[in-house]
Structure formats: structure tokens, C-alpha cells
Design a protein around this motif. Structure first.
Motif, short mmCIF file in Angstrom:
data_model
loop_
_atom_site.label_atom_id
_atom_site.label_comp_id
_atom_site.label_asym_id
_atom_site.label_seq_id
_atom_site.Cartn_x
_atom_site.Cartn_y
_atom_site.Cartn_z
N SER A 98 0.73 -1.13 0.15
CA SER A 98 0.07 0.09 0.02
C SER A 98 0.90 1.27 0.04
CB SER A 98 -1.06 0.02 1.17
OG SER A 98 -1.93 -0.96 1.14
N ILE A 99 0.41 2.24 -0.99
CA ILE A 99 1.38 3.40 -0.95
C ILE A 99 0.12 4.55 -0.91
CG2 ILE A 99 2.88 4.83 -2.24
CD1 ILE A 99 3.81 2.08 -3.63
N LYS A 100 0.62 5.64 -0.30
CA LYS A 100 -0.05 7.20 -0.51
C LYS A 100 0.93 8.14 -0.58
CE LYS A 100 -3.78 10.01 1.02
NZ LYS A 100 -4.71 10.30 2.16
N VAL A 101 0.67 8.88 -1.65
CA VAL A 101 1.72 10.04 -1.75
C VAL A 101 0.88 11.30 -1.92
CG1 VAL A 101 1.77 9.83 -4.18
CG2 VAL A 101 3.48 11.09 -3.07
N SER B 167 -5.18 1.07 -7.69
CA SER B 167 -4.86 2.45 -7.63
C SER B 167 -5.82 3.29 -8.22
CB SER B 167 -3.62 2.57 -8.44
OG SER B 167 -3.26 4.03 -8.52
N ASN B 168 -5.81 4.78 -7.46
CA ASN B 168 -6.78 5.72 -8.02
C ASN B 168 -6.04 6.31 -9.31
OD1 ASN B 168 -4.79 7.20 -6.77
ND2 ASN B 168 -6.10 8.50 -5.71
N MET B 169 -4.87 5.98 -9.89
CA MET B 169 -4.20 6.60 -10.79
C MET B 169 -4.50 5.82 -12.10
SD MET B 169 -0.33 7.26 -11.37
CE MET B 169 0.22 5.63 -11.87
N TYR C 236 -4.24 15.37 -12.74
CA TYR C 236 -4.38 14.80 -11.56
C TYR C 236 -4.75 15.82 -10.35
CZ TYR C 236 -3.30 10.10 -13.19
OH TYR C 236 -3.47 9.11 -13.93
N ASN C 237 -5.92 16.04 -9.64
CA ASN C 237 -5.96 16.83 -8.52
C ASN C 237 -6.26 16.03 -7.30
OD1 ASN C 237 -6.19 19.26 -10.28
ND2 ASN C 237 -8.09 18.51 -11.20
N HIS C 238 -5.59 15.17 -7.04
CA HIS C 238 -5.79 14.48 -5.83
C HIS C 238 -4.63 13.69 -5.54
CE1 HIS C 238 -5.90 10.88 -8.28
NE2 HIS C 238 -6.96 11.73 -9.07
N ASP C 239 -4.49 13.21 -4.30
CA ASP C 239 -3.47 12.35 -3.86
C ASP C 239 -3.42 11.21 -4.57
OD1 ASP C 239 -2.83 14.34 -1.88
OD2 ASP C 239 -3.79 13.26 -0.13
N ILE D 153 -2.79 6.92 -4.64
CA ILE D 153 -2.74 5.81 -3.76
C ILE D 153 -2.92 4.49 -4.62
CG2 ILE D 153 -4.64 4.72 -2.37
CD1 ILE D 153 -5.73 7.32 -1.60
N VAL D 154 -2.26 3.43 -3.97
CA VAL D 154 -2.19 2.10 -4.32
C VAL D 154 -2.45 1.54 -3.11
CG1 VAL D 154 -0.69 0.36 -5.26
CG2 VAL D 154 -0.30 2.56 -6.24
N ASP D 155 -3.50 0.98 -3.28
CA ASP D 155 -4.21 0.16 -2.12
C ASP D 155 -4.35 -1.33 -2.17
OD1 ASP D 155 -5.62 0.39 0.50
OD2 ASP D 155 -7.72 -0.05 -0.59
N LYS D 156 -3.56 -1.84 -1.22
CA LYS D 156 -3.68 -3.23 -1.01
C LYS D 156 -3.52 -4.03 -2.29
CE LYS D 156 -6.35 -2.88 3.50
NZ LYS D 156 -7.48 -3.31 3.77
N LEU D 157 -2.33 -3.98 -2.82
CA LEU D 157 -1.80 -4.65 -3.96
C LEU D 157 -1.43 -5.97 -3.50
CD1 LEU D 157 -1.17 -4.92 -7.18
CD2 LEU D 157 0.96 -3.64 -6.77
N PRO D 158 -2.05 -7.08 -3.88
CA PRO D 158 -1.65 -8.32 -3.31
C PRO D 158 -0.62 -9.00 -4.31
CG PRO D 158 -3.77 -8.61 -4.45
CD PRO D 158 -3.45 -7.12 -4.67
N ALA D 159 0.31 -9.81 -3.48
CA ALA D 159 1.40 -10.45 -4.38
C ALA D 159 0.71 -11.41 -5.33
CB ALA D 159 2.26 -11.23 -3.29
#
Length: 185
Positions: A59-62, A120-122, A128-131, A133-139
Motif C-alpha cells: 500500500s502506498i499513499k503520496v 490504484s486511483n491513478m 491529477y487533482n488528488h493524492d 494511492i495504491v491500495d492493498k496490491l496483493p502479491a
């Protein structure tokens, strides 16, 4: 043409069965996220979570401080460990906005984007007008892409990405993983 001896037929069946049963498994081993311009962006979190022995996710949030983002390039390279990490197959810089607008423009970049796009929200074109996020990318999702779609040899890998916004390198994300033969587990 002479008929094959039954022993050779049995040997061929055993070899074909062994090849079919030999599969690889991808597993995350580490992740490192670095903001290179804290006034532009900063990572709120960047972690690898191990729920149990068989389920890990990233998980990543920038947080983006200067919006909108309209000019994004990404340089990514795939490295394999051979006495340190060495280049393996890819080192590509692409216009991310163009790839998102025309996904088939560059099939290699499109393939690597497809690894995380569903988590991801990408998933839209610039701006892009927002942060981000990559949310719970499973292996296991990555495993399906790496071993079924485009098979890779076993070993330790580093996916290194540099995010260049308005022609300035703003962030770097390094994802480490290992690909093992499932018969070795």
C-alpha cells in the motif's frame, strides 16, 4: 518410421507432466518510497503488509501538495540480482499522461501499468487533482501477471521507478520481490 518403445513414451509423459507442474511464485520482499521534493509531494505511507504466510500486499499513499499535475513522466527499470542488482530487460522512460490516454501506445509500459492499475486511483488521464494511492496490491495478483502473462526466470528482482513531474524528479519507488519455483517451497 519406427514405433516408439513404451519406455520412451512413458519418459516423455513424465517430462511433460513435470514441465506442466513446475510453476513460479512471486513474493514481495521489501518496498522503499522516497520523496525527492518534500514541498511538492510526500509519502504518507509506503508499506508491505504480511497478513499471513501466504497473503502479502503493498500500500502506498503520496500526498500531492502542488496541484493540478499535468506533465508526468515515469522512468522504470527492472533489475535482477546478480552480485548486486543489474539491469534486466527494461529501462524505459514514458509519458504517463499519454500512456493513460492511449494504453496500447507502448505495450511494455501498459503491461507494467496493468500490474497496479486495478488497485490504484491513478486510473484516469491527466490532470491529477488528488493524492495518489495504491491500495492493498496483493502479491498473488502480481504473481498472475508475472508468471502467467509474461513468464520471468526465478530470482530476486527490483522494480525501480522514478516519477518526473514538470521535468523534475519528484519521487522514487523501489519494489523488491523474489520469484521462486513452487516446487522448491
Amino acid at each position: 518410421m519406427l514405433p516408439m518403445d513404451w519406455k520412451y513414451q512413458l519418459l516423455i509423459i513424465i517430462i511433460l507432466y513435470s514441465v506442466n507442474m513446475s510453476t513460479s511464485v512471486f513474493e514481495f520482499t521489501n518496498i522503499k518510497c522516497t520523496s525527492l521534493d518534500k514541498k511538492f509531494d510526500n509519502f504518507e505511507y509506503c508499506h508491505l503488509k504480511s497478513v499471513n504466510r501466504t497473503f502479502k500486499y503493498v500500500s502506498i499513499k503520496v500526498n500531492m501538495y502542488v496541484l493540478p499535475v499535468t506533465n508526468v513522466k515515469v522512468n522504470f527499470s527492472l533489475l535482477k540480482k546478480f552480485s548486486g542488482y543489474k539491469p534486466f530487460l527494461y529501462n524505459i522512460t514514458a509519458d504517463a499522461c499519454r500512456v493513460l490516454k492511449y494504453p496500447k501506445f507502448n505495450p511494455v509500459v501498459g503491461f507494467f501499468y496493468s500490474i497496479f492499475s486495478h488497485h490504484s486511483n491513478m486510473n484516469h488521464t491527466c490532470p491529477y487533482n488528488h493524492d495518489i494511492i495504491v491500495d492493498k496490491l496483493p502479491a498473488d495478483f502480481v504473481n498472475t501477471k508475472i508468471t502467467k502473462t509474461l513468464p520471468f526466470p526465478v530470482g530476486d528482482y527490483l522494480f525501480d521507478s522514478k516519477w518526473i513531474i514538470n521535468n523534475v524528479n519528484r519521487a522514487e519507488v523501489k519494489v523488491y520481490g523474489t520469484l521462486t519455483n513452487s516446487n522448491e517451497l
